[in-house]
Scaffold this active site. Sequence first.
Site, PDB file in Angstrom:
ATOM      1  N   ARG A 100       0.787  -4.948  -5.616  1.00  0.00           N
ATOM      2  CA  ARG A 100       0.864  -6.184  -4.836  1.00  0.00           C
ATOM      3  C   ARG A 100       1.059  -7.297  -5.851  1.00  0.00           C
ATOM      4  NH1 ARG A 100      -3.144  -3.470  -1.422  1.00  0.00           N
ATOM      5  NH2 ARG A 100      -2.035  -2.795   0.439  1.00  0.00           N
ATOM      6  N   ASP A 126       5.499  -4.951   6.028  1.00  0.00           N
ATOM      7  CA  ASP A 126       6.087  -6.257   6.375  1.00  0.00           C
ATOM      8  C   ASP A 126       6.020  -7.264   5.227  1.00  0.00           C
ATOM      9  OD1 ASP A 126       3.359  -6.402   6.656  1.00  0.00           O
ATOM     10  OD2 ASP A 126       3.397  -7.655   8.446  1.00  0.00           O
ATOM     11  N   GLY A 127       4.956  -7.214   4.431  1.00  0.00           N
ATOM     12  CA  GLY A 127       4.873  -8.111   3.269  1.00  0.00           C
ATOM     13  C   GLY A 127       6.044  -7.853   2.339  1.00  0.00           C
ATOM     14  N   THR A 155       4.277   2.401   5.859  1.00  0.00           N
ATOM     15  CA  THR A 155       2.883   1.938   5.851  1.00  0.00           C
ATOM     16  C   THR A 155       2.089   2.779   6.840  1.00  0.00           C
ATOM     17  OG1 THR A 155       1.378   0.177   6.540  1.00  0.00           O
ATOM     18  CG2 THR A 155       3.603   0.042   7.421  1.00  0.00           C
ATOM     19  N   ARG A 184     -23.965  14.004  31.275  1.00  0.00           N
ATOM     20  CA  ARG A 184     -23.292  15.205  31.779  1.00  0.00           C
ATOM     21  C   ARG A 184     -23.323  16.339  30.745  1.00  0.00           C
ATOM     22  NH1 ARG A 184     -19.052  17.249  29.876  1.00  0.00           N
ATOM     23  NH2 ARG A 184     -17.347  16.113  28.897  1.00  0.00           N
ATOM     24  N   ARG A 223     -24.678   7.826  12.805  1.00  0.00           N
ATOM     25  CA  ARG A 223     -24.230   7.867  11.407  1.00  0.00           C
ATOM     26  C   ARG A 223     -22.845   7.230  11.302  1.00  0.00           C
ATOM     27  NH1 ARG A 223     -28.780   8.987  10.778  1.00  0.00           N
ATOM     28  NH2 ARG A 223     -29.730  10.702   9.585  1.00  0.00           N
ATOM     29  N   ARG A 249      -5.480  -2.184   8.682  1.00  0.00           N
ATOM     30  CA  ARG A 249      -5.459  -3.639   8.445  1.00  0.00           C
ATOM     31  C   ARG A 249      -5.794  -4.369   9.742  1.00  0.00           C
ATOM     32  NH1 ARG A 249      -3.161  -6.336   3.754  1.00  0.00           N
ATOM     33  NH2 ARG A 249      -2.070  -4.467   3.157  1.00  0.00           N
ATOM     34  N   ARG A 278      19.628  10.893  -3.885  1.00  0.00           N
ATOM     35  CA  ARG A 278      20.572  11.986  -3.577  1.00  0.00           C
ATOM     36  C   ARG A 278      21.747  11.490  -2.730  1.00  0.00           C
ATOM     37  NH1 ARG A 278      17.141  17.083  -4.333  1.00  0.00           N
ATOM     38  NH2 ARG A 278      16.598  16.677  -6.506  1.00  0.00           N
ATOM     39  N   ASP A 304       2.461  -0.814  11.784  1.00  0.00           N
ATOM     40  CA  ASP A 304       2.490  -2.101  12.494  1.00  0.00           C
ATOM     41  C   ASP A 304       3.862  -2.773  12.439  1.00  0.00           C
ATOM     42  OD1 ASP A 304       2.354  -2.528   9.774  1.00  0.00           O
ATOM     43  OD2 ASP A 304       0.816  -4.071   9.847  1.00  0.00           O
ATOM     44  N   ASP A 331      -0.284   1.820   8.403  1.00  0.00           N
ATOM     45  CA  ASP A 331      -0.757   0.954   9.497  1.00  0.00           C
ATOM     46  C   ASP A 331       0.136   1.043  10.731  1.00  0.00           C
ATOM     47  OD1 ASP A 331      -2.560   0.179   7.578  1.00  0.00           O
ATOM     48  OD2 ASP A 331      -1.545  -1.688   7.091  1.00  0.00           O
ATOM     49  N   ALA A 371     -11.854  11.267  20.633  1.00  0.00           N
ATOM     50  CA  ALA A 371     -12.973  10.314  20.482  1.00  0.00           C
ATOM     51  C   ALA A 371     -13.432   9.801  21.842  1.00  0.00           C
ATOM     52  CB  ALA A 371     -12.535   9.152  19.602  1.00  0.00           C
ATOM     53  N   HIS A 417      -9.580   5.360   1.683  1.00  0.00           N
ATOM     54  CA  HIS A 417      -8.269   5.656   1.094  1.00  0.00           C
ATOM     55  C   HIS A 417      -7.862   7.114   1.193  1.00  0.00           C
ATOM     56  CE1 HIS A 417      -9.132   1.672  -0.419  1.00  0.00           C
ATOM     57  NE2 HIS A 417      -7.839   1.539  -0.625  1.00  0.00           N
ATOM     58  N   ILE A 418      -8.755   7.989   1.642  1.00  0.00           N
ATOM     59  CA  ILE A 418      -8.349   9.380   1.881  1.00  0.00           C
ATOM     60  C   ILE A 418      -7.145   9.405   2.824  1.00  0.00           C
ATOM     61  CG2 ILE A 418      -9.922   9.751   3.840  1.00  0.00           C
ATOM     62  CD1 ILE A 418     -10.355  12.567   2.900  1.00  0.00           C
ATOM     63  N   ARG A 431     -17.098  16.239  13.691  1.00  0.00           N
ATOM     64  CA  ARG A 431     -17.496  16.684  15.031  1.00  0.00           C
ATOM     65  C   ARG A 431     -18.474  17.866  14.942  1.00  0.00           C
ATOM     66  NH1 ARG A 431     -15.131  17.298  20.401  1.00  0.00           N
ATOM     67  NH2 ARG A 431     -13.404  15.930  19.857  1.00  0.00           N
ATOM     68  N   GLY A 482       0.840  -1.204   0.000  1.00  0.00           N
ATOM     69  CA  GLY A 482       0.000   0.000   0.000  1.00  0.00           C
ATOM     70  C   GLY A 482       0.870   1.248   0.000  1.00  0.00           C
TER      71      GLY A 482
HETATM   72  P1  ADP Z   1       3.011  -4.354   2.741  1.00  0.00           P
HETATM   73  O1  ADP Z   1       4.397  -4.404   2.237  1.00  0.00           O
HETATM   74  O2  ADP Z   1       2.473  -2.967   2.832  1.00  0.00           O
HETATM   75  O3  ADP Z   1       2.807  -5.180   3.992  1.00  0.00           O
HETATM   76  P2  ADP Z   1       1.707  -6.488   1.242  1.00  0.00           P
HETATM   77  O4  ADP Z   1       1.510  -7.366   2.421  1.00  0.00           O
HETATM   78  O5  ADP Z   1       0.595  -6.370   0.269  1.00  0.00           O
HETATM   79  O6  ADP Z   1       2.073  -4.999   1.613  1.00  0.00           O
HETATM   80  O7  ADP Z   1       3.004  -7.024   0.485  1.00  0.00           O
HETATM   81  C1  ADP Z   1       3.504  -6.347  -0.647  1.00  0.00           C
HETATM   82  C2  ADP Z   1       4.118  -7.351  -1.595  1.00  0.00           C
HETATM   83  O8  ADP Z   1       5.238  -7.999  -0.978  1.00  0.00           O
HETATM   84  C3  ADP Z   1       3.231  -8.496  -2.020  1.00  0.00           C
HETATM   85  O9  ADP Z   1       2.341  -8.167  -3.047  1.00  0.00           O
HETATM   86  C4  ADP Z   1       4.247  -9.513  -2.503  1.00  0.00           C
HETATM   87  O10 ADP Z   1       4.714  -9.193  -3.779  1.00  0.00           O
HETATM   88  C5  ADP Z   1       5.379  -9.294  -1.497  1.00  0.00           C
HETATM   89  N1  ADP Z   1       5.250 -10.303  -0.431  1.00  0.00           N
HETATM   90  C6  ADP Z   1       4.333 -10.372   0.547  1.00  0.00           C
HETATM   91  N2  ADP Z   1       4.478 -11.463   1.312  1.00  0.00           N
HETATM   92  C7  ADP Z   1       5.531 -12.139   0.778  1.00  0.00           C
HETATM   93  C8  ADP Z   1       6.181 -13.374   1.080  1.00  0.00           C
HETATM   94  N3  ADP Z   1       5.780 -14.141   2.094  1.00  0.00           N
HETATM   95  N4  ADP Z   1       7.245 -13.734   0.340  1.00  0.00           N
HETATM   96  C9  ADP Z   1       7.667 -12.973  -0.697  1.00  0.00           C
HETATM   97  N5  ADP Z   1       7.084 -11.812  -1.050  1.00  0.00           N
HETATM   98  C10 ADP Z   1       6.034 -11.392  -0.332  1.00  0.00           C
HETATM   99  O1  F6P Z   2      -1.679  -1.473   4.423  1.00  0.00           O
HETATM  100  C1  F6P Z   2      -2.211  -0.232   4.102  1.00  0.00           C
HETATM  101  C2  F6P Z   2      -3.701  -0.330   3.867  1.00  0.00           C
HETATM  102  O2  F6P Z   2      -4.183   0.958   3.559  1.00  0.00           O
HETATM  103  C3  F6P Z   2      -4.493  -0.935   5.022  1.00  0.00           C
HETATM  104  O3  F6P Z   2      -4.714  -0.012   6.061  1.00  0.00           O
HETATM  105  C4  F6P Z   2      -5.763  -1.376   4.322  1.00  0.00           C
HETATM  106  O4  F6P Z   2      -6.367  -2.440   5.002  1.00  0.00           O
HETATM  107  C5  F6P Z   2      -5.257  -1.804   2.967  1.00  0.00           C
HETATM  108  O5  F6P Z   2      -3.991  -1.185   2.785  1.00  0.00           O
HETATM  109  C6  F6P Z   2      -6.165  -1.432   1.842  1.00  0.00           C
HETATM  110  O6  F6P Z   2      -5.650  -1.973   0.688  1.00  0.00           O
HETATM  111  P1  F6P Z   2      -6.173  -1.623  -0.776  1.00  0.00           P
HETATM  112  O7  F6P Z   2      -5.486  -0.356  -1.184  1.00  0.00           O
HETATM  113  O8  F6P Z   2      -5.755  -2.780  -1.585  1.00  0.00           O
HETATM  114  O9  F6P Z   2      -7.639  -1.410  -0.702  1.00  0.00           O
END
Ligand code: ADP
Ligand code: F6P
Length: 319
Positions: free
Chosen positions: A72, A103-104, A125, A211, A243, A171, A25, A129, A127, A186, A249-250, A154, A11
């Site tokens: 992705r 982390d992905g 990210t 209150r 509501r 996420r 740079r 995380d 997130d 909040a 995505h903003i 608000r 993302g």
């Molecule tokens: P983020 O990096 O924000 O956590 P994703 O979890 O979507 O986002 O991961 C981004 C990309 O990293 C994935 O689309 C994939 O190409 C790669 N990736 C994710 N998990 C793995 C994995 N276990 N092994 C290798 N590549 C990965």
């Molecule tokens: O990881 C960033 C993030 O914006 C998360 O907060 C959310 O769950 C996800 O990506 C949304 O992904 P997509 O852009 O594929 O809708």
Amino acid sequence: MAKLGVLTSGGDAPGMNAAVRAVVRQAAATGSEVLGIEHGFAGLLAGGFRPLPLGAVGGILHRGGTVLFTARCEEFKERPAQERAAACLREAGIEGLVVIGGDGSFRGAQALHELGLPVVGIPATIDDDIPFTEHSIGFDTAVNTAVWAIDRIRDTATSHERIFVIEVMGRDSGHLALAVGLAAGAESVVVPEFPEPIEDVCARVVRGRNRGKKHDLIVVAEGAGSAYHVAREVQARTGMETRVTVLGHIQRGGSPTAYDRALASRLGAAAVVGLQQGMSGVMAGMEGGEVRFTPFPQVLAGRRTLDRRLWELTHLLAI
Ligand code: ADP
Ligand code: F6P
């Protein structure tokens, strides 16, 4: 290293461009050339490389999104694709790679490191995380964007004396929701880390109204469930008009804050220095105001814990 590569993956996050600029740079300062790989790991497989001379990263420091595009790529999770990517990188003469993502993306980066290609990661990210860094690039901007939006919600919430349930991203984690909830004042923050009965959320609403409160803001992390579900439950139990706003995505767009620009600039430059010093398979993070490098396996095995005291403080202050 004469030639480095840089890509953004997963993302997008405000500040990714500032990190790309810093990579280019810093590399230029030591005479290294940088190739930009478009569309993340998918671009590695497609060979979508383009030279990034100094001028190519001018005017992007303040821009949201990523000029390298992001993607992705499921295929990259498999060994054959990773081996093809490593071969593409070697063919292009890339001796070191900077991966900007979450982390992905670090799992993909670790795979390339295991295949012998020097790689350094930078956490980006909204997130927030990722452990072993005080924050990830993009988080601060996302918090500010969400707070900006909730300040406006608000106003209308107070005018109509309504309850608003606001869903934020994150996420599986509640880091974004908690930071937003605290800063926006909040009344309740619903996060996956600290599940609580809906009755407790309703009790806060009733206590506030008793209150003299004129509105209620309930921030829900997407990982804790749907805001619509929370709203239905709260309206049914309190009988008050409710509501829902899903910020969506903003939160991922917009010009990065000064904090994110500075973080991205420091980590981008440090990643290049790290590669040139022979580091690989590590993430450059910011800890205690200093850049520190942590091996990917440690980052991926770690967990960033949510501070329960902040969650309790948010509720205490809003009542
Ligand atoms: P983020 O990096 O924000 O956590 P994703 O979890 O979507 O986002 O991961 C981004 C990309 O990293 C994935 O689309 C994939 O190409 C790669 N990736 C994710 N998990 C793995 C994995 N276990 N092994 C290798 N590549 C990965
Ligand atoms: O990881 C960033 C993030 O914006 C998360 O907060 C959310 O769950 C996800 O990506 C949304 O992904 P997509 O852009 O594929 O809708």
